[in-house]
Design a protein around this motif. Sequence first.
Motif, short mmCIF file in Angstrom:
data_model
loop_
_atom_site.label_atom_id
_atom_site.label_comp_id
_atom_site.label_asym_id
_atom_site.label_seq_id
_atom_site.Cartn_x
_atom_site.Cartn_y
_atom_site.Cartn_z
N TYR A 1 13.19 28.58 -56.78
CA TYR A 1 12.18 27.41 -56.03
C TYR A 1 10.85 27.71 -55.18
O TYR A 1 10.71 27.02 -54.75
CB TYR A 1 12.98 26.56 -55.24
N ARG B 1 20.06 16.96 -54.87
CA ARG B 1 19.68 15.78 -53.67
C ARG B 1 19.37 14.69 -53.89
O ARG B 1 18.60 13.58 -53.90
CB ARG B 1 18.18 16.25 -52.92
N ILE C 1 12.71 21.42 -55.58
CA ILE C 1 14.17 22.13 -54.30
C ILE C 1 15.29 22.14 -54.26
O ILE C 1 15.79 22.83 -54.36
CB ILE C 1 13.06 21.29 -53.35
N TYR C 2 15.84 20.95 -54.24
CA TYR C 2 17.08 21.50 -53.75
C TYR C 2 17.75 19.54 -55.42
O TYR C 2 18.06 18.01 -55.24
CB TYR C 2 17.32 20.43 -53.11
N ALA D 1 20.51 25.17 -40.22
CA ALA D 1 19.12 26.36 -39.95
C ALA D 1 19.90 27.21 -38.97
O ALA D 1 18.70 27.91 -38.12
CB ALA D 1 18.35 25.34 -39.04
N ILE E 1 23.06 18.52 -49.62
CA ILE E 1 22.22 18.97 -50.78
C ILE E 1 21.93 19.94 -51.62
O ILE E 1 20.74 19.85 -52.59
CB ILE E 1 20.73 18.78 -49.71
N ASP F 1 11.71 16.81 -48.21
CA ASP F 1 12.14 15.85 -47.26
C ASP F 1 12.05 14.42 -46.66
O ASP F 1 12.11 13.96 -46.35
CB ASP F 1 12.09 16.73 -45.34
N LEU G 1 13.53 29.32 -43.84
CA LEU G 1 13.86 29.91 -42.95
C LEU G 1 13.96 31.43 -43.27
O LEU G 1 14.01 32.23 -41.67
CB LEU G 1 15.35 29.19 -42.59
N SER H 1 8.68 29.32 -52.54
CA SER H 1 8.84 29.76 -51.08
C SER H 1 9.87 29.34 -50.53
O SER H 1 10.70 28.81 -50.84
CB SER H 1 7.27 29.26 -49.85
N PRO I 1 21.36 29.21 -50.31
CA PRO I 1 22.06 30.26 -50.11
C PRO I 1 20.36 31.01 -49.45
O PRO I 1 19.86 30.51 -49.04
CB PRO I 1 21.20 30.89 -51.43
N VAL I 2 20.88 32.28 -49.16
CA VAL I 2 20.14 33.32 -47.73
C VAL I 2 19.76 34.32 -48.89
O VAL I 2 19.32 36.12 -47.62
CB VAL I 2 21.22 33.67 -46.74
N GLU J 1 4.78 25.23 -44.52
CA GLU J 1 4.46 24.34 -44.29
C GLU J 1 4.45 24.70 -42.67
O GLU J 1 4.18 25.59 -41.92
CB GLU J 1 6.19 24.51 -43.62
N LYS K 1 11.73 18.42 -35.51
CA LYS K 1 13.10 19.15 -35.58
C LYS K 1 12.57 20.01 -36.28
O LYS K 1 13.38 21.43 -36.41
CB LYS K 1 14.14 17.80 -36.54
N LEU L 1 20.95 13.80 -43.80
CA LEU L 1 20.03 13.15 -42.51
C LEU L 1 18.80 12.13 -43.43
O LEU L 1 18.90 11.38 -42.91
CB LEU L 1 19.39 14.46 -42.14
N ARG L 2 18.16 12.99 -44.89
CA ARG L 2 17.54 11.88 -45.65
C ARG L 2 17.88 10.63 -46.51
O ARG L 2 17.53 9.54 -45.70
CB ARG L 2 16.21 13.16 -46.13
#
Length: 420
Positions: free
Chosen positions: A162, A333, A329-330, A93, A118, A307, A167, A164, A122-123, A191, A22, A372-373
């Motif tokens: 956190y 989560r 990372i999150y 995404a 989760i 994930d 996206l 790298s 941020p962007v 990744e 995915k 999802l997870r």
Amino acid sequence: MDKLIIEGGKRLLGEVTVSGAKNAVLPILAATLLTDDACIIKGAPALRDTNTMLKIIRSLGKSADFDKGVVNVSSTGKKNFVADYKLVSTMRASFCVLGPLIGMHKKAKVSLPGGCIIGARPVDLHLKGLRALNVQTTIDSGYVVAKADKLQGSHIYLGGVYGSSVLATDNVMMAAVLAQGKSVIECAACEPEVVDLAEFLIKMGAKIKGHGTPIIEVEGVRRLHGATHTIIPDRIETGTLMIAALITGGDIILKNARPQHLGALIDKLQEAGANITKSDNSIRVRVKDRIKAINVTTLPYPGFPTDMQAQVMALMSITPGISVVAEKIYPDRFMHVGELNRMGAHIQKEGPYAIIEGVESLSGAPVMASDLRASACLVLAGLAAKGKTLISRIYHLERGYENTEEKLEKLGATIRREKE
Ligand code: EPZ
């Protein structure tokens, strides 16, 4: 909305084939925006998220048909630079269309992804990287409005608090491939899905080196052409099915799997007592003796994948002893903790840590998927629990797992879908 009903206690045995990734197909579909030529994407998984990305690139001027794992993308000639809130808000995404739109058309208006269950999502790193390429960005009514007279290659440090960003690396790399001159992305995500995107871009004529390492170098070119590409297998589906074998005391052979993409998970599961046999494109997983408690810390690749955090927690919930999961990372989560505890688990959340005291067994119960997870975690728990587990809102699961019931039923699970 559908729900899944699982009768737990069956050992999973046999062979299953892993679907395409995915998190590779989404940015690669976005990358088709970087050319007006036709592209063919093979091994694409039939997921809700794949369909969402197809809708988005169609809204941006592409025609895209998807049949039996093959996506044929071509251009309609219509140009649109606005990625709409309605679509982007359903899948964060989607934000990775920003880089290709800017790279190709020097302008874009993309809805900010907003937060999700989760975390804040941020962007800032995406925008920092694009600005370094001479892109002007402003925020207007929940959209990023971006434009550039000319994209200029530069040296960009893309590490955040956190570490790298997957996206953000994708977005900046896709903008840099058509910039003038050389770009260096430092603290790039490593990744396998970023590598797969880079391989697709190289087939389109991009000049990229160092993908898969923290330093990616891009030499800008004038234009890209169409290409054909086969998506890598989904390492998170692979890991989820590996845990399905262990949590049911089963023995599964995973075909179309890439063990080299799962070093951290395999290392941890072997530490827990799993018997894992690897070949280039398959993995066999069974329990060697009893599964032992382990501690897990999630990190950017090649560290333990966030994930897979919820899935390993399901396994630890019925493993004797105390396990600690640190989510770096999150930190939020942990929506699956409450649902696992409703099934009889003993898990305590302390900030970014979860302390798991293994119990003899879980009991089936009605539970609700939240993301999802977490949904995958509840399926795993249901497979191991005594009695029946009803998982509602499984559209979360369908976002990232292809043909779940069929795959698990083939391995011996008692699982069926019902309308809510
Ligand atoms: C990708 O999301 C994956 N999604 C996620 O998988 C995965 O959990 C995540 O990488 C981490 O591995 C896709 O590839 C489609 P990040 P992404 O930017 O790129 C922070 C799944 O279940 N950050 O690598 O959005 C961020 O908050 C999904 O398949 C910033 O601070 O994640 C997080 O703490 C869920 N600023 C950390 O970096 C930014 O500008 C890593 O996030 C961007 C991110």
